[in-house]
Design a protein around this motif. Structure first.
Motif: not given
Length: 365
Positions: A171-193
């Motif tokens: 589950x921890x690996x799944x959490x890290x994947x969810x986190x990375x996916x969220x950051x990638x989506x934020x980056x695509x929106x132009x948010x300040x990571x």
């Protein structure tokens, strides 16, 4: 200031307090702990708020006003808890500024009754983020299967997240994947990571409590008190794997900060064990250790800090997990039980909080 806590902080371990109350805030105790015991963050949960509300008169004035206004108990809980969180966030703001937003954080959990409902969890996270309105807030979202897409969505909108109730390595690996996916989506929106922070709360002592019980039944007491630390050490190994990945390096180059592992449930449940074992044996740079005040005081007084106690012990951790498996311990069943119990316990505390608040509103109205 404590020599032990200075040493722990110097190792790169962020010390957070696992407690909050209106009385602690108005008395200046939190500020004192920042000055004297290296506290650089605060975590909360429904159990902590239920305990805070149950004693003293610190909430009476606000409760009176809520009762006079006829506010329902659900909104009253949000009003009371977000008030404390805003106050704590303001106390910790200088640390937030000094650390570039990494520390000086305060965590507030979504209604635990929503742990199995993705869309409602996201809506609650948005509402709490808006109500607190402080950049150094973490919204706590449980690491249930349904919580994973909520974590991604919240992060993609620029909401900083403390992922809670993590017990298993998978589950921890799944959490890290969810986190990375969220950051990638934020980056695509132009948010300040760089403004989006996250920690992953990996629970420790509850693992020992559940596995120790099973070891007693299996007649293998010599393995007791080892599982929680081994599990956490292997979680850190998984974290290091992600930190070495190209996927993470691309986000880091864009300004993102790591999702630090946070050792949670660090209060020792078995009095036969050292009361600082989850501090002494999980000291490694780039982590957070959130401690109940009793553990914080014990660590200040007699922690046994011997350098990095995680990386050099990966093989020992694997050996411990193998020995547990040979002893008949079903790891998958253990972590499933712990997640279900964790959600249930927070639901019970939340309902106790609602009941207590209802009674207090009736008295002061």
């Amino acid at each position: 200031m404590s020599e032990n806590l200075n040493k722990l902080s110097g190792q790169g371990v962020a010390i957070w307090l696992d407690d909050i109350s209106r009385e602690r805030l108005r008395s200046g105790n939190l500020e004192q702990l920042i000055r004297e015991k290296n506290v650089v963050g605060v975590t909360s949960n429904p159990t902590i708020f239920a305990a805070a509300l149950a004693k003293g008169d610190a909430y009476d004035t606000q409760l009176h006003d809520l009762a006079v206004r006829g506010v329902d108990v659900g909104e009253a809980v949000r009003a009371v808890t977000t008030y404390d969180i805003r106050w704590a966030a303001d106390v910790l703001r200088p640390i937030y500024d000094a650390t570039g937003g990494v520390d000086g954080r305060v965590s507030l959990e979504v209604d635990p009754r929503l742990a199995r409902e993705t869309e409602k969890t996201v809506a609650e996270a948005r509402a709490l983020w808006w109500m607190v309105d402080r950049p150094n807030l973490h919204i706590k979202i449980p690491a249930t299967v349904e919580g994973l897409p909520a974590i991604t969505q919240a992060l993609s909108e620029g909401i900083s997240v403390n992922v809670t109730l993590i017990f298993s390595l998978e589950r921890y690996r799944q959490v890290m994947d969810a986190w990375l996916t969220g950051l990638e989506a934020a980056q695509a929106k132009g948010l300040n990571l760089a403004a989006i922070e996250s920690v992953a709360s990996f629970f420790v002592s509850r693992v020992d409590t559940e596995i120790d019980k099973r070891l007693d039944a299996a007649g293998r007491p010599e393995l007791k008190g080892k599982a929680g630390i081994a599990n956490a050490r292997l979680a850190f190994a998984a974290f290091e794997e992600v930190m070495a990945s190209d996927r993470w390096k691309r986000l880091a180059a864009a300004g993102a900060h790591p999702q630090r592992p946070l050792w949670a449930s660090t209060g020792v449940k078995n009095p036969e064990y050292s009361d600082t074992m989850y501090v002494d044996q999980l000291a490694v740079d780039g982590t957070v250790n959130t401690m109940p005040e009793k553990t914080l005081d014990a660590s200040a007084d007699h922690a046994q800090l011997t350098g990095d106690t995680v990386r050099p012990f990966y093989q020992d951790a694997w050996n411990t997990m193998s020995a547990l498996r040979e002893a008949g311990i079903d790891y998958d069943d253990v972590v499933r039980v712990l997640e279900d119990e964790g959600v249930e316990k927070f639901e019970v505390s939340w309902n106790e909080l609602l009941e207590s608040l209802s009674k207090k509103l009736a008295v002061v109205s």
